[in-house]
Scaffold this motif. Structure first.
Motif, PDB file in Angstrom:
ATOM      1  N   ALA A  98       0.642  -1.138   0.633  1.00 40.24           N
ATOM      2  CA  ALA A  98       0.338   0.030   0.265  1.00 40.24           C
ATOM      3  C   ALA A  98       0.906   1.214   0.038  1.00 40.24           C
ATOM      4  N   ALA A  99       0.243   2.445  -0.587  1.00 38.88           N
ATOM      5  CA  ALA A  99       0.811   3.427  -0.716  1.00 38.88           C
ATOM      6  C   ALA A  99       0.926   4.289   0.887  1.00 38.88           C
ATOM      7  N   LEU A 100       2.027   4.715   1.068  1.00 44.52           N
ATOM      8  CA  LEU A 100       1.735   5.483   2.424  1.00 44.52           C
ATOM      9  C   LEU A 100       0.954   6.649   2.743  1.00 44.52           C
ATOM     10  N   PRO A 101      -0.321   6.889   3.469  1.00 38.82           N
ATOM     11  CA  PRO A 101      -1.134   7.641   3.381  1.00 38.82           C
ATOM     12  C   PRO A 101      -0.917   8.887   3.570  1.00 38.82           C
ATOM     13  N   ARG A 102      -1.212  10.210   3.437  1.00 34.05           N
ATOM     14  CA  ARG A 102      -0.571  11.420   4.310  1.00 34.05           C
ATOM     15  C   ARG A 102      -1.011  11.912   5.671  1.00 34.05           C
ATOM     16  N   VAL A 103      -2.573  11.325   5.394  1.00 29.22           N
ATOM     17  CA  VAL A 103      -2.992  11.809   6.824  1.00 29.22           C
ATOM     18  C   VAL A 103      -2.671  10.404   7.247  1.00 29.22           C
ATOM     19  N   LEU A 104      -1.860   9.769   8.553  1.00 28.98           N
ATOM     20  CA  LEU A 104      -1.312   8.390   8.924  1.00 28.98           C
ATOM     21  C   LEU A 104      -2.154   8.402  10.257  1.00 28.98           C
ATOM     22  N   GLU A 105      -2.764   9.730  10.693  1.00 31.12           N
ATOM     23  CA  GLU A 105      -3.487   9.682  12.484  1.00 31.12           C
ATOM     24  C   GLU A 105      -5.144   9.253  11.821  1.00 31.12           C
ATOM     25  N   ARG A 106      -5.180   9.299  10.141  1.00 33.96           N
ATOM     26  CA  ARG A 106      -6.903   8.752   9.687  1.00 33.96           C
ATOM     27  C   ARG A 106      -7.144   6.876   9.303  1.00 33.96           C
ATOM     28  N   THR A 107      -5.720   6.845   9.071  1.00 38.40           N
ATOM     29  CA  THR A 107      -5.554   5.480   9.716  1.00 38.40           C
ATOM     30  C   THR A 107      -5.287   4.558  10.535  1.00 38.40           C
ATOM     31  N   LEU A 108      -5.096   4.300  11.739  1.00 40.55           N
ATOM     32  CA  LEU A 108      -4.802   4.507  12.554  1.00 40.55           C
ATOM     33  C   LEU A 108      -6.213   4.376  13.156  1.00 40.55           C
ATOM     34  N   ALA A 109      -7.326   5.889  12.739  1.00 43.49           N
ATOM     35  CA  ALA A 109      -8.471   6.077  13.426  1.00 43.49           C
ATOM     36  C   ALA A 109      -9.495   4.564  12.622  1.00 43.49           C
TER      37      ALA A 109
END
Length: 434
Positions: A98-109
């Motif tokens: 997967a590509a690294l998302p710009r806002v990592l915190e939203r993936t953690l959410a």
């Protein structure tokens, strides 16, 4: 511009030069002008790690209560726990691609929301929900671990990164202590479901907080990171194998130490106290390894090798009679045989700036596979052969992990971006980068 020495240096020096010269990585976020986020980021990542670990440690701690209520065998509960680690393997594989998302915190959410849903489902319809919770929890744990590794590398200053990895991985044994403590406090008086509901509440709260985070990375840098490919090289593969063998030791130990101590004459209270002391010592070792590496970067791979060997010595002592030897063996096995996790992910991320997520996805895959294989191997040997055979098997696994690290020391990528082709055509021993 800074020079990074890569030509005819030894493997350990190359690894250290990457640490020393990468003071600011592409896309690394800063707060308050030039001050890195640092410890708050590490603490937040540790909290997420604790919460996403609970779908495997809560059922393990409530094993007896659940089996008594539904008439299940220990084999069935063991299979539920194994599903978590196999799903974690799948999640890490998806993260690698997967590509690294710009806002990592939203993936953690999203991960915390999924964990919350799984825990609540386990309380509502346990017969199917425990399997679903384990599968969902394992998948999001495996998927987000490489993401949180990238977050630490981007948001923490260089001297703090190793300690931040240690703090993050110390959250795993902390989760085991939290789950074990929840049983007498909550599950005893009101039932095991209360502990699951209590764990779901902070998951939901954390998801709300993280979902409100906005982008902090520079767009150009993040776009470049998304496009950066990363193929498995000998360094990635050997350290991933080290994670596989090491996780066999750690998770085999967590599943069978109390049983082994009681079969050798220790009371349940004494066995539980030894296991608790081992888990606490494990936390201390993970933090100490990170602190040491931050202070003495050249010690990283040597410390990793030493931890694996200490764990192998501990599992050897667990095959001997006598409570004193068993206690010392348990502390060594827990401290060394399971205290390496933060250091492993840190040294595998270090040579790949901008691609830490994809690099540590490899090590997470190895760890997840070993976490599933270790308890299954121990269970088979405990049942079909004898407990001593299980400890000797884990000793061999610890020695194999140490050997993998020794091989990895000779295979460190010579270029800071992990591509030796950029170095082969250089006219000098120094590669320049902005």
């Amino acid at each position: 511009m800074r020079g990074v020495a890569v030509g005819r240096q030894g493997g350990g020096t190359r690894l250290v030069s990457t640490l020393v010269h990468n003071d600011q990585r592409p896309g690394e976020a800063r707060t308050g002008g030039n001050a890195p986020a640092g410890l708050p980021t590490a603490a937040g990542v540790a909290a997420v790690t604790v919460l996403t670990s609970l779908p495997v440690f809560l059922p393990g701690a409530a094993n007896g209560l659940i089996c008594a209520e539904f008439g299940w065998s220990s084999l069935r509960m063991g299979a539920i726990l194994a599903v978590y680690w196999l799903a974690s393997l799948a999640g890490a594989y998806l993260s690698k691609r997967a590509a690294l998302p710009r806002v990592l915190e939203r993936t953690l959410a999203i991960a915390l929301t999924t964990t919350c849903v799984g825990l609540l489902t386990a309380t509502a319809v346990p017969v199917a929900g425990l399997w679903l919770s384990s599968a969902l929890g394992g998948a999001v744990y495996g998927y987000t671990q490489p993401h949180t590794n990238a977050l630490l590398m981007r948001r923490c200053p260089p001297r703090l990164r190793a300690l931040a990895f240690g703090l993050k991985q110390a959250a795993v044994p902390a989760a085991t202590l939290l789950a074990s403590g929840a049983m007498p406090l909550l599950a005893g008086p009101t039932g095991w479901r209360t502990a699951f509901i209590a764990a779901a509440v902070p998951c939901a709260a954390g998801a709300i907080v993280l979902a409100r985070k906005g982008p902090t990375d520079a767009p150009a840098a993040v776009d470049r990171d998304r496009a950066a490919p990363l193929r498995a090289d000998p360094y990635l593969l050997t350290l991933s194998c080290a994670g596989f063998f090491g996780a066999m030791v750690g998770n085999g130990l967590g599943g069978f130490l109390v049983l082994a101590l009681t079969t050798k004459g220790a009371s349940l209270s004494v066995a539980s106290a030894v296991a608790t002391a081992g888990a606490a010592f494990n936390i201390v070792v993970r933090l100490a390894a990170g602190w040491l590496t931050g202070r003495v970067p050249r010690a990283a791979l040597g410390a990793l090798t030493g931890l694996f060997l200490a764990g192998a010595a501990g599992t050897t002592l667990l095959s001997r009679p006598g409570l004193t030897l068993l206690t010392v063996g348990a502390l060594l096995a827990y401290g060394g045989g399971w205290g390496w996790a933060g250091l492993l992910h840190y040294v595998i991320a270090l040579p790949y700036p901008g691609r830490e997520q994809r690099a540590t996805a490899y090590s997470q895959m190895g760890v997840s596979l070993g976490a599933a294989a270790g308890p299954m191997l121990c269970g088979l040997l405990f049942t079909a052969v004898c407990p001593t055979a299980a400890w000797y098997a884990l000793t061999a696994a610890g020695a194999a992990a140490a050997a993998c690290v020794l091989v990895a020391r000779t295979r460190i990528p010579p270029h800071p971006h992990g591509t030796s082709a950029d170095v082969s055509g250089a006219a000098s021993n120094t590669v320049r980068r902005p």
